[in-house]
Structures are given as structure tokens and as C-alpha cells.
Design an enzyme around this catalytic site. Structure first.
Site, mmCIF file in Angstrom:
data_model
loop_
_atom_site.group_PDB
_atom_site.id
_atom_site.type_symbol
_atom_site.label_atom_id
_atom_site.label_comp_id
_atom_site.label_asym_id
_atom_site.label_seq_id
_atom_site.Cartn_x
_atom_site.Cartn_y
_atom_site.Cartn_z
ATOM 1 N N ASN A 67 14.051 4.212 4.384
ATOM 2 C CA ASN A 67 12.766 3.296 5.158
ATOM 3 C C ASN A 67 11.875 3.916 6.178
ATOM 4 O O ASN A 67 12.118 4.918 6.185
ATOM 5 C CB ASN A 67 14.041 2.281 6.099
ATOM 6 N N GLU A 83 1.491 6.857 6.860
ATOM 7 C CA GLU A 83 2.885 6.926 6.254
ATOM 8 C C GLU A 83 2.148 6.949 5.283
ATOM 9 O O GLU A 83 2.579 7.456 3.882
ATOM 10 C CB GLU A 83 2.638 4.957 6.033
ATOM 11 N N LEU A 120 11.672 -5.996 4.727
ATOM 12 C CA LEU A 120 12.342 -6.781 6.125
ATOM 13 C C LEU A 120 13.421 -7.467 6.200
ATOM 14 O O LEU A 120 14.070 -7.749 7.290
ATOM 15 C CB LEU A 120 10.911 -8.173 6.676
ATOM 16 N N SER A 146 1.087 -1.002 -0.430
ATOM 17 C CA SER A 146 0.065 -0.303 0.048
ATOM 18 C C SER A 146 1.061 1.469 -0.122
ATOM 19 O O SER A 146 0.603 2.012 -0.611
ATOM 20 C CB SER A 146 -1.099 -0.084 0.980
ATOM 21 N N HIS A 164 9.476 2.645 9.589
ATOM 22 C CA HIS A 164 9.289 1.773 10.486
ATOM 23 C C HIS A 164 7.733 2.626 11.223
ATOM 24 O O HIS A 164 7.297 3.400 11.213
ATOM 25 C CB HIS A 164 10.057 1.913 11.401
HETATM 26 C C1 GAR Z 1 4.177 -0.707 6.581
HETATM 27 O O1 GAR Z 1 3.491 -0.510 7.676
HETATM 28 C C2 GAR Z 1 5.342 -0.545 6.709
HETATM 29 O O2 GAR Z 1 5.979 0.749 8.213
HETATM 30 C C3 GAR Z 1 6.278 -1.558 7.210
HETATM 31 O O3 GAR Z 1 5.451 -2.189 6.921
HETATM 32 C C4 GAR Z 1 4.551 -2.333 6.654
HETATM 33 C C5 GAR Z 1 3.962 -2.299 5.074
HETATM 34 O O4 GAR Z 1 2.831 -1.946 4.401
HETATM 35 N N1 GAR Z 1 7.660 -1.642 7.655
HETATM 36 C C6 GAR Z 1 7.631 -2.205 9.008
HETATM 37 O O5 GAR Z 1 7.394 -2.445 10.108
HETATM 38 C C7 GAR Z 1 9.646 -2.635 8.669
HETATM 39 N N2 GAR Z 1 10.385 -2.730 9.754
HETATM 40 P P1 GAR Z 1 2.457 -2.003 3.062
HETATM 41 O O6 GAR Z 1 2.918 -3.024 2.170
HETATM 42 O O7 GAR Z 1 0.745 -2.060 2.633
HETATM 43 O O8 GAR Z 1 3.323 -1.039 2.939
#
Ligand code: GAR
Length: 195
Positions: free
Chosen positions: A108, A180, A91, A19, A110
Site C-alpha cells: 500500500n 508517490e 481505502l 494517477s 500512504h
Molecule cells: C494517493 O495520494 C495515495 O497515497 C492515497 O490516495 C491517493 C490516490 O491518488 N492513499 C491513501 O490515502 C490511503 N490511506 P491517485 O488515485 O491519484 O493515485
């Protein structure tokens, strides 16, 4: 008219639904500053791959051995003339060769207010469950430069949202994702313009 050579070519690395990748792709779709030129994923079936395909953006699948034991990825990034990397739900720890080749050019996101709730194993729902378990009254997002350690590079941007007593980890996740989507693309743009 801006010469296309001056447009920053972003590679978005993502392992999940994508997303954030979608928001970034859309934000830069008609930009003269940057565009998403490649999507990299370590998962064959990641949702982000179909998002990329819908937007006509090339994709590259990587495997752990190639990522950590070779530097082939640098050739791929060179082939697509990538000069900026964005980790959006990716990740794996960035290897040294990547961090050195893209010094202060990897961001990145977080899903918490670092330095709280960061480090190995702290990703996605694990973060929001920990926020809930420790009774935090606020959480948020951190955009930071990437180095060779999990979640330790210099912070570029933070935004927070309240956590109510009755919020479930899913509620927290939803509120954080709103932040985000709202702030990540414009933060990327600011960093590119400042560089
Ligand atoms: C997001 O919330 C991002 O902050 C997190 O993964 C999600 C991806 O969502 N990242 C971490 O936790 C990194 N440590 P998305 O695939 O819908 O963008």
C-alpha cells in the site's frame, strides 16, 4: 528471453483518480519483471477505470458485501493469474482472507510518514489537512506491506519532502504526489525482485 510465466501479474486496487495506477501501468508496460494484469475498484465511476480501459487492462468492480462476506475475489484474482497486489488509493481495509492468500505480496502507499497520520479515516486530503494543522515541517510517503490493520504493516520505503509554513493542504498534497509517482513503481519492482 524471459518466459512469460515468470512475469509477476499485478492487480492494482484503486478507488480514485488513479494517477498512481497510471504510473505503475506505464512503468511496467514493457517490463520483463511484472505487468499490471487487472485493475480492481469499488467505485463504478472511478477515474482509474478509464485509465485501465485506455491501456487494455481488464477491470473488476467489487462491492462491500462481496469483499467482506465472501472470498469470491480470490477466484477472480486466480482467474487473472494474479500473484501480487498493489493498493494505490484504495481505502477499504484488506480482509483477512486476502492478507493470508497474499502474504507479504500486498503493498500500500500512504501519503504521509507513518506511523504519523495513519489509521482509519486518515486518507487523501484528511492526511494533508492534519499535517498542516499540526505544523509539521516535513511530510512524505510510506510504502508498506498490508496486514489486517490500517497502515500498520512493515514499512518498505519512505521518502520525505519539506512543508513550508505557507503551504496549503493542496500544496502539500501536490508535493507528496510527486514523491508517490517517482518512487512507488520502482519500490514495487524492488519488492517483487526481492521476493
Ligand atoms: C494517493 O495520494 C495515495 O497515497 C492515497 O490516495 C491517493 C490516490 O491518488 N492513499 C491513501 O490515502 C490511503 N490511506 P491517485 O488515485 O491519484 O493515485
Amino acid at each position: 528471453m524471459v518466459n512469460s510465466k515468470s512475469i509477476t501479474q499485478i492487480a492494482v486496487f484503486a478507488s480514485g483518480g488513479g494517477s498512481n495506477a497510471l504510473k505503475i501501468i506505464e512503468y511496467f508496460k514493457h517490463s520483463e519483471v511484472a505487468r499490471v494484469a487487472l485493475v480492481v475498484s469499488n467505485k463504478q465511476n472511478a477515474g482509474v477505470l478509464s485509465i485501465a480501459a485506455e491501456h487494455g487492462i481488464p477491470t473488476q468492480i467489487i462491492d462491500r458485501q462481496g469483499f467482506y462476506e465472501t472470498e469470491e475475489l480470490l477466484d477472480i484474482l486466480k482467474r487473472f493469474e494474479i500473484n501480487f497486489v498493489v493498493l494505490a488509493g484504495f481505502l477499504w481495509l484488506a480482509p483477512g482472507y486476502l492478507v493470508r492468500a497474499f502474504s507479504r505480496k500486498i503493498l500500500n502507499i500512504h501519503p504521509a510518514l507513518l506511523p504519523k497520520f495513519g489509521g482509519k479515516g486518515m486518507y487523501g486530503h484528511h492526511v494533508h489537512e492534519a499535517v498542516k494543522a499540526t505544523g509539521e515541517t516535513e511530510t512524505g510517503i510510506t510504502v508498506h506491506f498490508v496486514n489486517e490493520h490500517y497502515d500498520e504493516g512493515d514499512f518498505v520505503f519512505q521518502a520525505s519532502c519539506p512543508v513550508a509554513l505557507e503551504d496549503s493542504p493542496e500544496d502539500i498534497a501536490r508535493n507528496v504526489l510527486v514523491l508517490e509517482h517517482r518512487f512507488f513503481p520502482q519500490t514495487i519492482e524492488k519488492v517483487i525482485l526481492a521476493g
